[in-house]
Design a protein around this motif. Sequence first.
Motif, mmCIF file in Angstrom:
data_model
loop_
_atom_site.group_PDB
_atom_site.id
_atom_site.type_symbol
_atom_site.label_atom_id
_atom_site.label_comp_id
_atom_site.label_asym_id
_atom_site.label_seq_id
_atom_site.Cartn_x
_atom_site.Cartn_y
_atom_site.Cartn_z
ATOM 1 N N GLY A 1 0.903 -13.002 3.189
ATOM 2 C CA GLY A 1 1.222 -14.317 3.464
ATOM 3 C C GLY A 1 2.027 -15.007 1.973
ATOM 4 O O GLY A 1 2.354 -16.278 2.130
ATOM 5 N N GLY A 2 1.839 -14.411 0.699
ATOM 6 C CA GLY A 2 2.459 -15.012 -0.359
ATOM 7 C C GLY A 2 1.499 -15.587 -1.481
ATOM 8 O O GLY A 2 2.022 -15.801 -2.389
ATOM 9 N N THR A 3 0.297 -15.911 -0.822
ATOM 10 C CA THR A 3 -0.525 -16.339 -2.224
ATOM 11 C C THR A 3 -0.872 -15.724 -3.100
ATOM 12 O O THR A 3 -1.089 -16.076 -4.232
ATOM 13 N N THR A 4 -1.017 -14.205 -2.913
ATOM 14 C CA THR A 4 -1.289 -13.426 -4.273
ATOM 15 C C THR A 4 -0.204 -13.376 -5.126
ATOM 16 O O THR A 4 -0.196 -13.383 -6.341
ATOM 17 N N GLY A 5 1.123 -13.375 -4.483
ATOM 18 C CA GLY A 5 2.371 -13.328 -5.161
ATOM 19 C C GLY A 5 2.272 -14.740 -5.861
ATOM 20 O O GLY A 5 2.621 -14.328 -7.140
ATOM 21 N N GLN A 6 2.010 -15.973 -5.555
ATOM 22 C CA GLN A 6 1.884 -17.026 -6.531
ATOM 23 C C GLN A 6 1.095 -16.900 -7.659
ATOM 24 O O GLN A 6 1.440 -17.277 -8.577
ATOM 25 N N VAL A 7 -0.239 -16.371 -7.280
ATOM 26 C CA VAL A 7 -1.190 -16.302 -8.526
ATOM 27 C C VAL A 7 -0.338 -15.127 -9.500
ATOM 28 O O VAL A 7 -0.692 -15.395 -10.670
ATOM 29 N N ALA A 8 0.187 -14.308 -8.910
ATOM 30 C CA ALA A 8 0.556 -13.261 -9.854
ATOM 31 C C ALA A 8 1.677 -13.626 -10.733
ATOM 32 O O ALA A 8 1.589 -13.457 -11.938
ATOM 33 N N GLU A 9 2.603 -14.532 -10.195
ATOM 34 C CA GLU A 9 3.475 -15.306 -11.023
ATOM 35 C C GLU A 9 3.048 -16.047 -12.185
ATOM 36 O O GLU A 9 3.344 -16.326 -13.255
ATOM 37 N N ALA A 10 1.980 -16.858 -11.409
ATOM 38 C CA ALA A 10 1.262 -17.894 -12.583
ATOM 39 C C ALA A 10 0.795 -17.115 -13.954
ATOM 40 O O ALA A 10 0.748 -17.465 -14.807
ATOM 41 N N ILE A 11 -0.118 -15.996 -13.276
ATOM 42 C CA ILE A 11 -0.603 -15.261 -14.406
ATOM 43 C C ILE A 11 0.316 -14.621 -15.383
ATOM 44 O O ILE A 11 0.041 -14.691 -16.558
ATOM 45 N N ALA A 12 1.535 -14.095 -15.028
ATOM 46 C CA ALA A 12 2.782 -13.714 -15.557
ATOM 47 C C ALA A 12 3.203 -14.856 -16.590
ATOM 48 O O ALA A 12 3.408 -14.382 -17.839
ATOM 49 N N LYS B 1 13.316 1.953 24.372
ATOM 50 C CA LYS B 1 13.478 0.741 25.052
ATOM 51 C C LYS B 1 13.669 -0.358 23.981
ATOM 52 O O LYS B 1 13.859 -1.542 24.021
ATOM 53 N N GLY B 2 13.407 0.151 22.647
ATOM 54 C CA GLY B 2 13.260 -0.833 21.535
ATOM 55 C C GLY B 2 11.882 -1.470 21.409
ATOM 56 O O GLY B 2 11.883 -2.660 20.505
ATOM 57 N N HIS B 3 10.905 -1.090 21.919
ATOM 58 C CA HIS B 3 9.568 -1.427 22.066
ATOM 59 C C HIS B 3 8.720 -0.822 20.829
ATOM 60 O O HIS B 3 9.019 0.386 20.483
ATOM 61 N N PRO B 4 7.962 -1.577 20.091
ATOM 62 C CA PRO B 4 7.193 -0.802 19.074
ATOM 63 C C PRO B 4 6.324 0.107 19.141
ATOM 64 O O PRO B 4 5.568 0.026 20.546
ATOM 65 N N VAL B 5 6.203 1.250 18.417
ATOM 66 C CA VAL B 5 5.116 2.248 18.421
ATOM 67 C C VAL B 5 4.630 2.344 17.330
ATOM 68 O O VAL B 5 5.380 2.126 16.093
ATOM 69 N N TRP B 6 3.172 2.235 16.953
ATOM 70 C CA TRP B 6 2.444 2.039 15.749
ATOM 71 C C TRP B 6 2.159 3.575 15.313
ATOM 72 O O TRP B 6 1.639 4.432 16.118
ATOM 73 N N GLY B 7 2.341 3.853 14.030
ATOM 74 C CA GLY B 7 2.074 5.101 13.389
ATOM 75 C C GLY B 7 0.728 4.897 13.165
ATOM 76 O O GLY B 7 -0.101 3.954 13.581
ATOM 77 N N ARG B 8 -0.003 5.795 12.044
ATOM 78 C CA ARG B 8 -1.368 6.026 11.780
ATOM 79 C C ARG B 8 -1.462 5.119 10.404
ATOM 80 O O ARG B 8 -2.837 5.156 9.754
ATOM 81 N N ASN B 9 -0.414 4.416 10.033
ATOM 82 C CA ASN B 9 -0.964 3.635 8.400
ATOM 83 C C ASN B 9 -1.379 2.354 8.656
ATOM 84 O O ASN B 9 -0.944 1.538 7.672
ATOM 85 N N CYS B 10 -1.682 1.829 9.753
ATOM 86 C CA CYS B 10 -1.956 0.523 9.940
ATOM 87 C C CYS B 10 -3.039 -0.045 8.900
ATOM 88 O O CYS B 10 -3.867 0.484 8.687
ATOM 89 N N LEU B 11 -2.542 -1.451 8.526
ATOM 90 C CA LEU B 11 -3.573 -1.839 7.478
ATOM 91 C C LEU B 11 -4.326 -3.047 8.304
ATOM 92 O O LEU B 11 -5.459 -3.683 7.762
ATOM 93 N N LEU B 12 -4.181 -3.090 9.365
ATOM 94 C CA LEU B 12 -4.860 -3.950 10.311
ATOM 95 C C LEU B 12 -4.940 -5.520 9.950
ATOM 96 O O LEU B 12 -5.663 -6.317 9.771
ATOM 97 N N CYS B 13 -3.601 -5.795 9.392
ATOM 98 C CA CYS B 13 -3.391 -7.279 9.016
ATOM 99 C C CYS B 13 -3.003 -7.993 9.994
ATOM 100 O O CYS B 13 -3.254 -9.484 10.180
ATOM 101 N N LEU B 14 -2.756 -7.478 11.188
ATOM 102 C CA LEU B 14 -2.431 -8.166 12.509
ATOM 103 C C LEU B 14 -1.277 -9.168 12.646
ATOM 104 O O LEU B 14 -0.820 -10.061 13.333
ATOM 105 N N TYR B 15 -0.155 -9.089 11.365
ATOM 106 C CA TYR B 15 0.858 -9.723 11.276
ATOM 107 C C TYR B 15 1.695 -9.353 12.609
ATOM 108 O O TYR B 15 2.430 -10.341 13.014
ATOM 109 N N CYS B 16 1.619 -8.146 13.084
ATOM 110 C CA CYS B 16 2.558 -7.835 14.157
ATOM 111 C C CYS B 16 2.523 -8.836 15.575
ATOM 112 O O CYS B 16 3.157 -9.427 16.014
ATOM 113 N N GLU B 17 0.902 -8.710 15.553
ATOM 114 C CA GLU B 17 0.558 -9.465 16.882
ATOM 115 C C GLU B 17 0.724 -11.041 16.427
ATOM 116 O O GLU B 17 1.146 -11.700 17.285
#
Length: 292
Positions: A12-23, A221-237
């Motif tokens: 979502g970008g929030t960890t990136g914001q904090v990374a920049e601030a620490i830097a 058909k261009g429909h998604p197929v999931w591999g086995r490295n899912c992080l379960l972040c659910l951003y796809c859904e």
Amino acid sequence: MAKSLIVYFTQGGTTGQVAEAIATGLRSKEHQVDLHNMSYGEPPNLDGYSLLGIGLPVYIFRPPFKVIEYLQSLPELKGLPVFVFLLHGTHPGETGNIVRDALTHKGGHEVGYFKAMGADYFLGYLQRGYLFSPNNPTASELDSAQAFGRNIADLMMGIKYIKQDHDSPPSFVYRLERFLTNKWLVKCFYSWLFFVKSKKCTSCGICMKVCPARNITENKKGHPVWGRNCLLCLYCEMKCPTEAILSPVSWPLFSPFIAYNVWKARNNSSIVHARVIHERGRTKRLDQAQKK
Ligand SMILES: Cc1cc2nc3c(=O)[nH]c(=O)nc-3n(C[C@H](O)[C@H](O)[C@H](O)COP(=O)(O)O)c2cc1C
């Protein structure tokens, strides 16, 4: 000049914001800082760095699998100074403990641990109309992150670090949720059970683009197929503009847990929330809508 590497994962970008601030804080004390977002390839090796920072969001009361894998892949750290920062929307669980212990186990020498809240785009909460910690990290948290960076630079000059206590373990229910979404179950079981409603899928490819693990490919058909490295972040859904995707976390099995989490967070006076409507891949804040 001291050379620091900050490796972080963000969706979502929030960890990136904090990374920049620490830097920024480190740079103000003459540190050269390289930032590496894990979504853009393998982190560089640690040769030449005199400080390593790891940043991550909490995912279901633990670190995202991608971060765990990175920690496991690290070489022996031989006393390298390390720090950890994490973002959480409601309850961080033992995430910080897991990462700090893993780094210590690798021979890292902890010089800092920092936590901030971050807007919680967990689909189950959004679907129930809640966005927790909607305005986080706040300006004051980002100021604290900068101060944290400056403080680490001072510690590197020899000031004594007083190690922070470990976070307290999460409740039984949270631990059960963590267990039900463990890496083994995701890899061997849930990965196969993402469902695409063929009539709704327009083959737009957004799910593939937002997957931080590049775990989604397309069929003929261009429909998604999931591999086995899912992080379960659910951003796809969450980001699907036609609501064509149904992940296993949307099964009724998880519904009581999500309802419990929402109830707990709502009754915690230290957690702010905004009411939202989540539909067609977009989250609309009702407070903002009313102001317009
Ligand atoms: C899949 C998922 C699971 C999450 N689980 C938790 C959790 O267990 N506890 C918590 O406090 N926040 C949780 N969050 C919220 C994130 O940790 C928080 O919003 C963080 O700021 C997100 O970081 P990012 O914007 O860098 O991706 C979760 C978010 C997602 C998407």
